[in-house]
Design an enzyme around this catalytic site. Sequence first.
Site, mmCIF file in Angstrom:
data_model
loop_
_atom_site.group_PDB
_atom_site.id
_atom_site.type_symbol
_atom_site.label_atom_id
_atom_site.label_comp_id
_atom_site.label_asym_id
_atom_site.label_seq_id
_atom_site.Cartn_x
_atom_site.Cartn_y
_atom_site.Cartn_z
ATOM 1 C CE LYS A 22 -4.484 0.701 0.336
ATOM 2 N NZ LYS A 22 -5.325 -0.054 -0.073
HETATM 3 N N1 GLU Z 1 -7.131 0.034 -3.539
HETATM 4 C C1 GLU Z 1 -8.056 -1.157 -3.679
HETATM 5 C C2 GLU Z 1 -8.077 -1.992 -2.515
HETATM 6 O O1 GLU Z 1 -7.962 -1.465 -1.382
HETATM 7 C C3 GLU Z 1 -7.588 -1.784 -5.061
HETATM 8 C C4 GLU Z 1 -6.202 -2.491 -5.021
HETATM 9 C C5 GLU Z 1 -5.605 -2.926 -6.474
HETATM 10 O O2 GLU Z 1 -6.535 -2.893 -7.263
HETATM 11 O O3 GLU Z 1 -4.440 -3.173 -6.386
HETATM 12 O O4 GLU Z 1 -8.316 -3.302 -2.598
#
Ligand code: GLU
Length: 406
Positions: free
Chosen positions: A96
Amino acid sequence: MAERFEAAADHLGLDPGVRDVLRTPDRELTVAIPISMDDGSLRVFKGYRVQHNFLRGPCKGGIRFAPDVHLDEVRALAAWMTWKCSVVGIPFGGAKGGVVCNPRELSISELERITRRYTTSIMDILGPDRDVPAPDMNTNEQTMAWIMDTYSMHHRRTSTAVVTGKPLNLGGSRGRPEATGRGVMISCREALKTLGMRPEDTSVVVQGSGNVGGIGALLLHREGYKVLSLSDIYGSIYNEDGLDIPAVLAWIQKHRRLDGYEEAEHLPNEGQLEIECDVLVPAATENQITSENVDRIKARVIVEGANGPTTAAADKVLEDRGVVVVPDILANAGGVTVSYFEWVQDRMGYFWTEEIVNSRLEQTMVNSFEEVHTTAKKYDVSLRSAAYILAIDRVVSVYRMRGIFA
Ligand code: GLU
């Protein structure tokens, strides 16, 4: 989060060493992002990228822009991504990112400069086989296009698979913008089936109205659910006969906020989660259902569109009361699932129709729900504990087979 991990690890009988490996993020990067602002002044923003685990494949996870984002939060969100990818069986680990900034106070060109400088600063650890970012709170297709371009310019070739959630004409996938909301709708439907509830007799309150909440509400509305309430950061709207969701979304599209929408009562956000309804979909941010408000929550089913909307203490209360909670790492996994499809399409250079994307997403979500549900029955635990048991077990089995590189 820590409590949930430990509880699942207890069920799996994991020894302290393995727990330690899985708890510890593989890599954490903090970067300074100096930016020359539109008014000529110089400001330094802070950015993070945490890679929690890459045992099952390249790290995957969104980047959020928020004034209050901090390293501990990014760390927790990165670990959630590891478990989320594992629970739906896609070959990624978790990561993240976050940039401390308030996008509402920044111009487009300032946002572009922040995104490009942040990308350059974390670029050594990015790459289609290393770490693949995606949108999260306050980032979107445009942000992803800038990341793709910055990475590509440095590498002297267009590398679309370095990021997902891109615009369609830059290697994006059909169905990606709706994917998280679609996954929420599918998980809701599967949960209701286990309870013998039917969409047409079911009322829903959605916290949020963005990419997850807004689209989730639209798809639920199309399936025949009565969506009573939506919210944004300024307030919420309510209509006891059910909102006309396409009209609400058209309003938001035009005015950027719910304020002024006529066919509903306008209420403050406090108390929105406590509205009488069958299904509650928290689709905004973390720590919304807490020990403070959990006793006033009336829904029988909670489908977590956001990451971490329920605290561990509130979870315990809900479980004792028999409220069915479809946990975030399952309920909102539709987004990363279609991110995986996007990455696959970029690497193949061959793009799928929306029908194919949606039917593969449907298959992944339905199978994953079924596996979590069966695990919950097997261990006699909640869907949340079952999702963690399943996810952790998959990572551990890979860990045991790969062994330790030393
Ligand atoms: N931000 C989204 C999540 O928390 C998508 C993450 C992604 O597609 O890599 O799942």
